[in-house]
Scaffold this active site. Structure first.
Site, PDB file in Angstrom:
ATOM      1  N   PRO A  87      39.230  36.619  49.851  1.00 10.87           N
ATOM      2  CA  PRO A  87      38.478  37.605  50.648  1.00 10.87           C
ATOM      3  C   PRO A  87      39.487  38.493  51.601  1.00 10.87           C
ATOM      4  O   PRO A  87      39.223  39.485  51.929  1.00 10.87           O
ATOM      5  CB  PRO A  87      37.304  37.047  51.709  1.00 10.87           C
ATOM      6  N   GLU A 115      39.052  25.370  52.302  1.00  6.36           N
ATOM      7  CA  GLU A 115      39.222  26.464  53.253  1.00  6.36           C
ATOM      8  C   GLU A 115      40.192  27.472  52.854  1.00  6.36           C
ATOM      9  O   GLU A 115      40.509  28.450  53.541  1.00  6.36           O
ATOM     10  CB  GLU A 115      39.407  25.698  54.549  1.00  6.36           C
ATOM     11  N   ARG A 153      37.047  44.932  29.150  1.00  7.37           N
ATOM     12  CA  ARG A 153      36.220  46.033  28.729  1.00  7.37           C
ATOM     13  C   ARG A 153      37.106  47.397  28.428  1.00  7.37           C
ATOM     14  O   ARG A 153      36.787  48.408  27.615  1.00  7.37           O
ATOM     15  CB  ARG A 153      35.114  46.330  29.093  1.00  7.37           C
ATOM     16  N   ASP A 168      31.072  56.418  30.017  1.00 12.32           N
ATOM     17  CA  ASP A 168      30.376  55.527  30.773  1.00 12.32           C
ATOM     18  C   ASP A 168      30.582  56.112  32.414  1.00 12.32           C
ATOM     19  O   ASP A 168      31.341  57.117  32.562  1.00 12.32           O
ATOM     20  CB  ASP A 168      30.505  54.136  30.791  1.00 12.32           C
TER      21      ASP A 168
HETATM   22  C1  4FM Z   1      39.072  31.948  47.824  1.00 10.87           C
HETATM   23  C2  4FM Z   1      37.623  30.104  48.364  1.00 10.87           C
HETATM   24  C3  4FM Z   1      40.159  31.079  47.953  1.00 10.87           C
HETATM   25  C4  4FM Z   1      38.560  29.383  48.404  1.00 10.87           C
HETATM   26  C5  4FM Z   1      37.710  31.261  48.049  1.00 10.87           C
HETATM   27  C6  4FM Z   1      40.061  29.686  48.509  1.00 10.87           C
HETATM   28  C7  4FM Z   1      36.662  35.825  47.105  1.00 10.87           C
HETATM   29  C8  4FM Z   1      36.206  37.203  47.191  1.00 10.87           C
HETATM   30  C9  4FM Z   1      36.166  34.613  47.447  1.00 10.87           C
HETATM   31  C10 4FM Z   1      36.526  32.217  47.863  1.00 10.87           C
HETATM   32  N1  4FM Z   1      37.736  35.828  46.209  1.00 10.87           N
HETATM   33  N2  4FM Z   1      37.058  37.878  46.393  1.00 10.87           N
HETATM   34  N3  4FM Z   1      35.266  37.642  47.976  1.00 10.87           N
HETATM   35  N4  4FM Z   1      36.946  33.572  47.287  1.00 10.87           N
HETATM   36  O1  4FM Z   1      35.323  34.407  48.523  1.00 10.87           O
HETATM   37  O2  4FM Z   1      37.848  37.155  45.887  1.00 10.87           O
HETATM   38 CL1  4FM Z   1      41.194  28.840  48.657  1.00 10.87          CL
END
Ligand code: 4FM
Length: 215
Positions: A87, A115, A153, A168
């Site tokens: 994230p 985590e 794709r 598209d």
């Molecule tokens: C990523 C959990 C790394 C643990 C996550 C670790 C996510 C997103 C996401 C969860 N990845 N976009 N949103 N990953 O939530 O790409 Cl260690």
């Protein structure tokens, strides 16, 4: 395009890659996807891959050793960028998908769990961090699958109809706009009619109608 996926849960990818367009792309060798279970690289006698965070706090952190060894091993077979799905990464967009597809023959995707991963892995071995959106998932596996899908794709031959790429959502023709409303047979369903213009055969009028409704 070759993808190497580093994950604790390779089975999560199986059903999506075993059907439909991506299955055909794999069968035709237009894409290749190899899995590496991070747990297989743990030198711990119990195959442990995580540990408690220095400084305290909730949850577990993916430790350096399995990740360093796994990534270094995969790098021997794949010279593309190492992308970590998180994230905290840069937001994934159609532009990023286009650039990744255009500029790479090989990509390494690291899927985390718990985590987080030890910061030293990010500092030493990750080239790029990508987020598919501003929400927290249980791991990077769904985001990795989304990257594979969106990149695959665009590879010539992956979509059955060669045209459905240019036709598209994000095509030049519609200047980065998304889509117009689609309809198919029957012309009337439970009293709900398809707009007359689409049945008219007047291609200029149809084009105009669609342009006015691009979203
Ligand atoms: C990523 C959990 C790394 C643990 C996550 C670790 C996510 C997103 C996401 C969860 N990845 N976009 N949103 N990953 O939530 O790409 Cl260690």
């Amino acid at each position: 395009m070759r993808f190497d996926i580093l994950t604790l849960f390779p089975n999560l990818f199986e059903s999506y890659l075993s059907d439909s367009i991506l299955k055909r792309a794999l069968d035709q060798e237009l894409i290749d996807v190899k899995f590496h279970n991070i747990r297989d690289y743990s030198s711990d006698k119990h195959h442990k891959v995580d540990d408690t965070p220095y400084g305290g706090g909730a949850g577990m952190v993916m430790a350096c050793q399995p990740l360093f060894d796994c990534i270094k091993d995969v790098k021997k077979q794949n010279s593309g960028p190492v992308i970590f799905l998180t994230p905290q990464g840069e937001r994934f967009t159609q532009n990023k998908a286009n650039n990744l597809a255009a500029n790479n023959k090989e990509i390494i995707l690291l899927c985390g769990r718990y985590e987080g991963i030890d910061q030293r892995v990010r500092d030493q071995l990750i080239d790029q961090e990508i987020s598919i959106g501003d929400y927290v998932l249980t791991g990077g596996e769904l985001p990795a699958m989304i990257l594979i899908d969106s990149i695959a794709r665009q590879i010539p031959g992956v979509l059955g109809n060669e045209d459905s790429q240019g036709e598209d959502s994000f095509s030049e023709k519609f200047a980065g706009k998304k889509e117009y409303p689609h309809y198919t047979k029957p012309a009337e369903y439970e009293g709900h009619k398809v707009p007359d213009v689409l049945l008219s055969g007047n291609h200029a009028e149809i084009e105009k109608w669609r342009e006015e409704r691009l979203k």
